[in-house]
Write a protein that holds these residues in place. Sequence first.
Motif, PDB file in Angstrom:
ATOM      1  N   GLY A 239       0.612  -1.292  -0.043  1.00 40.77           N
ATOM      2  CA  GLY A 239       0.063  -0.147   0.203  1.00 40.77           C
ATOM      3  C   GLY A 239       0.882   1.264  -0.081  1.00 40.77           C
ATOM      4  N   SER A 240       2.105   1.140   0.308  1.00 40.04           N
ATOM      5  CA  SER A 240       2.921   2.479   0.296  1.00 40.04           C
ATOM      6  C   SER A 240       4.225   2.323  -0.346  1.00 40.04           C
ATOM      7  CB  SER A 240       2.857   2.709   2.141  1.00 40.04           C
ATOM      8  OG  SER A 240       3.896   3.913   1.974  1.00 40.04           O
ATOM      9  N   LYS A 241       4.542   3.217  -1.127  1.00 40.19           N
ATOM     10  CA  LYS A 241       5.525   3.260  -1.921  1.00 40.19           C
ATOM     11  C   LYS A 241       6.838   3.763  -0.913  1.00 40.19           C
ATOM     12  CE  LYS A 241       8.490   4.987  -5.678  1.00 40.19           C
ATOM     13  NZ  LYS A 241       8.676   6.155  -6.641  1.00 40.19           N
ATOM     14  N   LYS A 242       6.556   4.736  -0.048  1.00 38.56           N
ATOM     15  CA  LYS A 242       7.463   5.154   0.875  1.00 38.56           C
ATOM     16  C   LYS A 242       7.878   4.211   1.859  1.00 38.56           C
ATOM     17  CE  LYS A 242       7.853   8.944   4.137  1.00 38.56           C
ATOM     18  NZ  LYS A 242       8.863   8.947   5.133  1.00 38.56           N
ATOM     19  N   TYR A 243       6.931   3.362   2.300  1.00 33.26           N
ATOM     20  CA  TYR A 243       7.069   2.318   3.397  1.00 33.26           C
ATOM     21  C   TYR A 243       8.074   1.159   2.527  1.00 33.26           C
ATOM     22  CZ  TYR A 243       6.356  -1.403   6.779  1.00 33.26           C
ATOM     23  OH  TYR A 243       6.666  -2.408   7.848  1.00 33.26           O
ATOM     24  N   ARG A 244       7.877   0.830   1.373  1.00 34.97           N
ATOM     25  CA  ARG A 244       8.420  -0.190   0.570  1.00 34.97           C
ATOM     26  C   ARG A 244      10.072   0.386   0.734  1.00 34.97           C
ATOM     27  NH1 ARG A 244       3.990  -0.404  -2.690  1.00 34.97           N
ATOM     28  NH2 ARG A 244       5.214   0.935  -4.438  1.00 34.97           N
ATOM     29  N   GLU A 245      10.158   1.498   0.026  1.00 42.25           N
ATOM     30  CA  GLU A 245      11.719   2.022   0.179  1.00 42.25           C
ATOM     31  C   GLU A 245      11.988   2.241   1.242  1.00 42.25           C
ATOM     32  OE1 GLU A 245      10.771   6.109  -1.461  1.00 42.25           O
ATOM     33  OE2 GLU A 245      10.573   5.381  -3.701  1.00 42.25           O
ATOM     34  N   GLU A 246      11.593   2.687   2.568  1.00 36.29           N
ATOM     35  CA  GLU A 246      12.173   2.427   3.857  1.00 36.29           C
ATOM     36  C   GLU A 246      12.590   1.202   4.069  1.00 36.29           C
ATOM     37  OE1 GLU A 246       9.759   4.834   6.365  1.00 36.29           O
ATOM     38  OE2 GLU A 246      10.240   6.727   5.236  1.00 36.29           O
ATOM     39  N   PHE A 247      11.699   0.426   3.979  1.00 34.87           N
ATOM     40  CA  PHE A 247      11.841  -1.118   4.237  1.00 34.87           C
ATOM     41  C   PHE A 247      12.960  -1.697   3.592  1.00 34.87           C
ATOM     42  CE2 PHE A 247      11.292  -5.639   3.851  1.00 34.87           C
ATOM     43  CZ  PHE A 247      10.972  -6.131   4.878  1.00 34.87           C
ATOM     44  N   VAL A 248      13.094  -1.659   2.321  1.00 33.72           N
ATOM     45  CA  VAL A 248      14.266  -2.177   1.676  1.00 33.72           C
ATOM     46  C   VAL A 248      15.567  -1.529   2.118  1.00 33.72           C
ATOM     47  CG1 VAL A 248      15.229  -2.160  -0.485  1.00 33.72           C
ATOM     48  CG2 VAL A 248      13.057  -2.703  -0.417  1.00 33.72           C
ATOM     49  N   THR A 249      15.458  -0.006   2.246  1.00 30.25           N
ATOM     50  CA  THR A 249      16.632   0.619   2.780  1.00 30.25           C
ATOM     51  C   THR A 249      17.326  -0.007   3.945  1.00 30.25           C
ATOM     52  OG1 THR A 249      16.211   2.575   1.468  1.00 30.25           O
ATOM     53  CG2 THR A 249      17.659   2.921   3.349  1.00 30.25           C
ATOM     54  N   ALA A 250      16.325  -0.144   4.910  1.00 27.46           N
ATOM     55  CA  ALA A 250      16.623  -0.713   6.402  1.00 27.46           C
ATOM     56  C   ALA A 250      17.303  -2.104   6.102  1.00 27.46           C
ATOM     57  CB  ALA A 250      15.494  -0.520   7.284  1.00 27.46           C
TER      58      ALA A 250
END
Length: 78
Positions: free
Chosen positions: A10-21
Amino acid sequence: MSTIEKKLAGSKKYREEFVTAFLNRAIPFQVRTIRKKRKISQEQLAEAAGLTQGVVSRGEDPDYGNLTFNTALRIAAG
């Protein structure tokens, strides 16, 4: 669907933060684990990779957070 799956979908921002972390933790862990398994020092790996020991040290630090893809590739090649 689990909560994390919903957030990832549901959230591109969440996906980006998840992958980065994930990558900020996984890559340093792998570098350190493989180096220790091969029983080589940071200095030896740095020399083989054409880097300094400090760069290898930062590459093994999950809190550094600024490891570039090119540096990760050079460490891996070493």
